[in-house]
Design an enzyme around this catalytic site. Structure first.
Site, PDB file in Angstrom:
ATOM      1  N   GLY A  84      10.168 -33.961  50.757  1.00 49.99           N
ATOM      2  CA  GLY A  84       9.580 -32.738  50.481  1.00 49.99           C
ATOM      3  C   GLY A  84      10.148 -31.232  51.040  1.00 49.99           C
ATOM      4  O   GLY A  84      11.310 -31.889  51.820  1.00 49.99           O
ATOM      5  N   CYS A  89      14.088 -39.233  53.026  1.00 50.24           N
ATOM      6  CA  CYS A  89      14.179 -37.957  53.128  1.00 50.24           C
ATOM      7  C   CYS A  89      12.830 -37.685  54.171  1.00 50.24           C
ATOM      8  O   CYS A  89      12.097 -38.404  55.059  1.00 50.24           O
ATOM      9  CB  CYS A  89      14.717 -36.753  51.639  1.00 50.24           C
ATOM     10  SG  CYS A  89      14.486 -35.605  53.331  1.00 50.24           S
ATOM     11  N   TYR A  90      11.481 -36.608  53.502  1.00 49.86           N
ATOM     12  CA  TYR A  90      10.559 -36.059  53.861  1.00 49.86           C
ATOM     13  C   TYR A  90       9.772 -37.500  54.275  1.00 49.86           C
ATOM     14  O   TYR A  90       9.237 -37.988  55.722  1.00 49.86           O
ATOM     15  CB  TYR A  90       9.734 -35.113  53.232  1.00 49.86           C
ATOM     16  CG  TYR A  90       8.660 -34.798  54.232  1.00 49.86           C
ATOM     17  CD1 TYR A  90       8.343 -34.122  55.336  1.00 49.86           C
ATOM     18  CD2 TYR A  90       6.653 -35.638  53.778  1.00 49.86           C
ATOM     19  CE1 TYR A  90       7.092 -33.945  56.209  1.00 49.86           C
ATOM     20  CE2 TYR A  90       6.249 -34.867  54.050  1.00 49.86           C
ATOM     21  CZ  TYR A  90       6.128 -34.121  55.670  1.00 49.86           C
ATOM     22  OH  TYR A  90       5.060 -33.897  55.981  1.00 49.86           O
ATOM     23  N   HIS A  92      19.137 -38.858  49.594  1.00 50.33           N
ATOM     24  CA  HIS A  92      18.346 -39.621  48.114  1.00 50.33           C
ATOM     25  C   HIS A  92      19.282 -40.501  47.042  1.00 50.33           C
ATOM     26  O   HIS A  92      20.235 -39.794  46.736  1.00 50.33           O
ATOM     27  CB  HIS A  92      18.509 -37.985  47.228  1.00 50.33           C
ATOM     28  CG  HIS A  92      17.726 -36.951  48.223  1.00 50.33           C
ATOM     29  ND1 HIS A  92      16.547 -36.884  48.478  1.00 50.33           N
ATOM     30  CD2 HIS A  92      17.728 -36.405  49.298  1.00 50.33           C
ATOM     31  CE1 HIS A  92      15.936 -35.968  49.014  1.00 50.33           C
ATOM     32  NE2 HIS A  92      16.834 -35.417  49.851  1.00 50.33           N
ATOM     33  N   GLU A 127      18.130 -41.501  44.638  1.00 47.68           N
ATOM     34  CA  GLU A 127      18.612 -41.334  43.529  1.00 47.68           C
ATOM     35  C   GLU A 127      19.337 -40.395  43.126  1.00 47.68           C
ATOM     36  O   GLU A 127      19.118 -40.062  41.919  1.00 47.68           O
ATOM     37  CB  GLU A 127      16.590 -40.620  42.783  1.00 47.68           C
ATOM     38  CG  GLU A 127      16.985 -38.366  43.632  1.00 47.68           C
ATOM     39  CD  GLU A 127      16.345 -38.489  45.078  1.00 47.68           C
ATOM     40  OE1 GLU A 127      16.171 -40.176  45.224  1.00 47.68           O
ATOM     41  OE2 GLU A 127      15.646 -37.557  45.627  1.00 47.68           O
ATOM     42  N   SER A 162       5.743 -32.248  13.353  1.00 41.94           N
ATOM     43  CA  SER A 162       6.259 -30.293  13.311  1.00 41.94           C
ATOM     44  C   SER A 162       8.211 -31.192  13.350  1.00 41.94           C
ATOM     45  O   SER A 162       8.580 -30.233  12.329  1.00 41.94           O
ATOM     46  CB  SER A 162       6.373 -29.967  15.284  1.00 41.94           C
ATOM     47  OG  SER A 162       7.448 -30.846  15.690  1.00 41.94           O
ATOM     48  N   GLY A 163       8.430 -31.778  13.196  1.00 41.88           N
ATOM     49  CA  GLY A 163       9.615 -32.628  12.859  1.00 41.88           C
ATOM     50  C   GLY A 163      10.779 -32.894  14.052  1.00 41.88           C
ATOM     51  O   GLY A 163      11.850 -33.151  14.054  1.00 41.88           O
ATOM     52  N   GLY A 164      10.191 -32.334  15.361  1.00 46.36           N
ATOM     53  CA  GLY A 164      10.202 -32.569  16.904  1.00 46.36           C
ATOM     54  C   GLY A 164      10.515 -34.233  16.975  1.00 46.36           C
ATOM     55  O   GLY A 164       9.719 -34.807  16.443  1.00 46.36           O
ATOM     56  N   VAL A 165      10.883 -34.248  17.804  1.00 43.87           N
ATOM     57  CA  VAL A 165      11.707 -35.727  18.502  1.00 43.87           C
ATOM     58  C   VAL A 165       9.774 -36.632  18.925  1.00 43.87           C
ATOM     59  O   VAL A 165       9.042 -37.133  18.430  1.00 43.87           O
ATOM     60  CB  VAL A 165      12.000 -36.074  19.640  1.00 43.87           C
ATOM     61  CG1 VAL A 165      12.354 -37.811  20.247  1.00 43.87           C
ATOM     62  CG2 VAL A 165      13.040 -34.879  19.517  1.00 43.87           C
ATOM     63  N   ASP A 166       9.019 -35.334  19.073  1.00 41.62           N
ATOM     64  CA  ASP A 166       7.488 -36.471  19.892  1.00 41.62           C
ATOM     65  C   ASP A 166       6.630 -36.346  19.313  1.00 41.62           C
ATOM     66  O   ASP A 166       5.730 -37.936  18.605  1.00 41.62           O
ATOM     67  CB  ASP A 166       6.860 -35.101  21.292  1.00 41.62           C
ATOM     68  CG  ASP A 166       7.402 -34.603  22.598  1.00 41.62           C
ATOM     69  OD1 ASP A 166       9.133 -35.621  22.567  1.00 41.62           O
ATOM     70  OD2 ASP A 166       8.073 -34.258  22.927  1.00 41.62           O
ATOM     71  N   SER A 167       6.338 -35.864  18.451  1.00 43.80           N
ATOM     72  CA  SER A 167       5.517 -35.681  17.446  1.00 43.80           C
ATOM     73  C   SER A 167       5.792 -36.718  16.285  1.00 43.80           C
ATOM     74  O   SER A 167       4.940 -37.250  15.871  1.00 43.80           O
ATOM     75  CB  SER A 167       4.650 -34.451  15.901  1.00 43.80           C
ATOM     76  OG  SER A 167       6.052 -33.931  15.681  1.00 43.80           O
ATOM     77  N   LYS A 217      11.181 -38.004  28.181  1.00 45.57           N
ATOM     78  CA  LYS A 217      11.658 -37.459  27.211  1.00 45.57           C
ATOM     79  C   LYS A 217      12.823 -38.647  26.859  1.00 45.57           C
ATOM     80  O   LYS A 217      12.709 -39.311  25.414  1.00 45.57           O
ATOM     81  CB  LYS A 217      12.402 -36.328  27.643  1.00 45.57           C
ATOM     82  CG  LYS A 217      12.304 -35.587  26.412  1.00 45.57           C
ATOM     83  CD  LYS A 217      11.869 -34.741  25.495  1.00 45.57           C
ATOM     84  CE  LYS A 217      11.900 -34.473  24.028  1.00 45.57           C
ATOM     85  NZ  LYS A 217      11.485 -33.602  23.171  1.00 45.57           N
TER      86      LYS A 217
END
Ligand code: XMP
Length: 511
Positions: A55, A82-83, A169, A171, A223-228, A367
């Protein structure tokens, strides 16, 4: 079945989502929660381990976030980064001081003492530091496990209490053995078994949705998008024909997109998928509209109208599926920033559809997990790796008024660009790549004739989250082929330019 989970407490650092993604990549489910979560809530959540993120604060700032020391008596392993590391030392009676100079970048650190955290990690390796304060004395009962030249306590901990702090870090990719360290914490300290896999997730979700829906009716806007697409496929696997999907063909899609949606989902998967043909309607509504925000408003409103009409034909439904993903859930809790572009999403649908409950099967996923889930469900790469495309699609890639002719020219030019990027093997490296129809015409000469035609711009960017972006350094040879092909194969385009602006100051889309 509840899978094991880790709690990542968010102290406001810039890499927090990355920590959560790394933990999940190591096959342990985790949630990122605000750092003021109460001890009761933490107990209820029942994590196998807790991670404090970094942070921007100093533990000595008047308004810096602190932690109830009771958290250390829950018997749950803790890792502070870290923090978070400074906070453990500070809260348990160690000493934190301002370093003489801030430490940023790669540093070599050495594990002086062996611990479960250091198993399999060489004595000396490279880590990524980014801090001003650091721990100078560890609390009683704790040991210094590693240090760097300028940081006396790079890692400290207590094997008995299962509490550890790391100043660097783990990560970020620049920390050579960062992943190994996180893995040690999860598996050797918290005793994780690694039950977070997409296969398990599918089984869990399918069983859960099936039980919740029973024989009731479910509706989804595709919608044609990945998520939907992934959300609909998952729900379809659970409830089959009780799911109806509606795809609004507004005529603004890229070449072949509507055909592909119908072929993958209706013909391939056998989904109950209705295509609403609304090309003419959208063109009419967009006539004489040239201001970008106005285009978005017109398209957003019309999308809802068309969807509502289709939904009415189906009648009352019990559930509506939405493709909300985890970053939306985290971000929606945060403050407001200036509206640069009003994004048109299906988020406005609930108010116009007569339904009782929402199903959001991707609410817990990042994602990259949505993509893995799509692959697990058998969706083709063309769907799973589809680049993000704005809701208003080609309408905001045509400067000025949208007409049928301009759409046709842009669609062909864009298709050639996409084809050549894929041929060059660059399609997974580049975040977004598309053609733009400028509202500029220039003089050219083609086959001894003077032409006065449109300038097409090519836009390609690399990015991790679309918040910032760099223009992609596509090899000149690829750009040359694209330019030759567009000017030869696409009518009404006689000049091609390449956009070399990053975001900021430009945005990714031209409108
Ligand atoms: P900008 O152009 O703001 O884009 O740098 C950032 C990301 O958002 C997408 N974008 C949109 N997505 N509706 C959407 O659903 C919109 O109106 C819209 N405008 C931009 C853009 O493609 C990029 O991924």
């Amino acid at each position: 079945m509840q899978h094991e989970r880790v709690l990542v407490l968010d102290f406001g650092g810039q890499y927090n989502q990355l920590i959560a993604r790394r933990v999940r990549d190591l096959k342990v489910y985790c949630d990122l929660k605000p750092c003021d979560m109460t001890i009761e809530k933490i107990r209820e959540y029942a994590p196998i381990g807790i991670i404090f993120t970094g942070g921007p604060n100093s533990v000595y700032d008047a308004d810096s976030p602190h932690i109830d020391r009771a958290i250390f008596s829950l018997g749950i392993p803790v890792l502070g980064i870290c923090y978070g590391c400074q906070l453990i030392a500070y809260t348990l009676g160690g000493k934190v001081e301002h370093a003489k100079a801030s430490e940023y970048g790669k540093r070599t650190f050495s594990f002086g003492e062996a611990s479960p955290l250091s198993e399999g990690i060489p004595e000396t390796s490279v880590c990524w530091m980014s801090h001003t304060d650091h721990v100078t004395a560890v609390p009683e009962g704790f040991r210094v496990l590693a240090s760097t030249e300028s940081c006396p306590v790079a890692v400290f901990g207590s094997e008995e209490r299962k509490i550890y702090g790391v100043q660097f870090h783990p990560e970020v990719v620049h920390s050579e053995y960062g992943n190994a360290l996180l893995k040690n914490f999860l598996y050797r300290v918290c005793g994780a078994s690694g039950d977070w896999t997409m296969k398990n997730y599918v089984a869990e979700q399918v069983a859960g949705i099936r039980e919740r829906v029973g024989n009731k009716k479910v509706l989804c806007a595709m919608s044609g998008g990945v998520d939907s697409a992934v959300a609909a496929t998952l729900v379809h696997r659970a409830v089959g024909d009780n799911l109806t999907c509606v795809f609004v063909d507004h005529g603004l899609h890229r070449k072949n997109e509507p055909e592909e949606v119908m072929s993958v989902f209706r013909d391939g998967l056998g989904m109950n998928l209705i295509k609403a043909d609304a090309q003419e309607l959208f063109l009419e509504k967009l006539a004489k509209v040239s201001e970008p925000e106005q285009k978005r408003k017109v398209i957003g409103a019309e999308f809802i109208n068309v969807f509502e009409k289709e939904a009415k034909k189906i009648g009352a439904v019990d559930f509506l599926v939405q493709g909300t993903i985890y970053p939306d859930v985290i971000e929606s809790g945060k403050g407001k920033s200036a509206v640069i572009k009003s994004h048109h999403n299906v988020g406005g649908l609930p108010s116009v559809v007569d339904f009782k409950e929402i199903i959001e099967p991707l609410r817990d996923l990042f994602k990259d997990e949505v993509r893995r889930l799509g692959t697990e469900l058998g969706l083709p790469d063309s769907v799973v790796w589809r680049q993000p495309c704005p809701g208003p699609a080609l309408a905001i890639r045509i400067m000025g008024e949208v007409t049928r002719e301009k759409l046709e020219t842009l669609r062909e030019a864009d298709f050639i660009f996409r084809e050549e990027i894929a041929k060059a093997g660059l399609d997974k490296e580049i975040w977004q790549y598309f053609a733009v129809m400028t509202d500029c015409r220039t003089v050219g000469v083609q086959g001894d004739f003077r032409t006065y035609e449109n300038v097409i711009a090519l836009r390609a960017v690399t990015s991790v989250d679309a918040m910032t972006a760099d223009w992609a350094h596509i090899p000149f040879a690829v750009l040359e082929t694209v330019s030759n092909r567009i000017t030869n194969e696409v009518p009404h385009a006689n000049r091609i330019v390449y956009d070399i602006t990053s975001k900021p100051p430009a945005t990714i889309e031209w409108e």
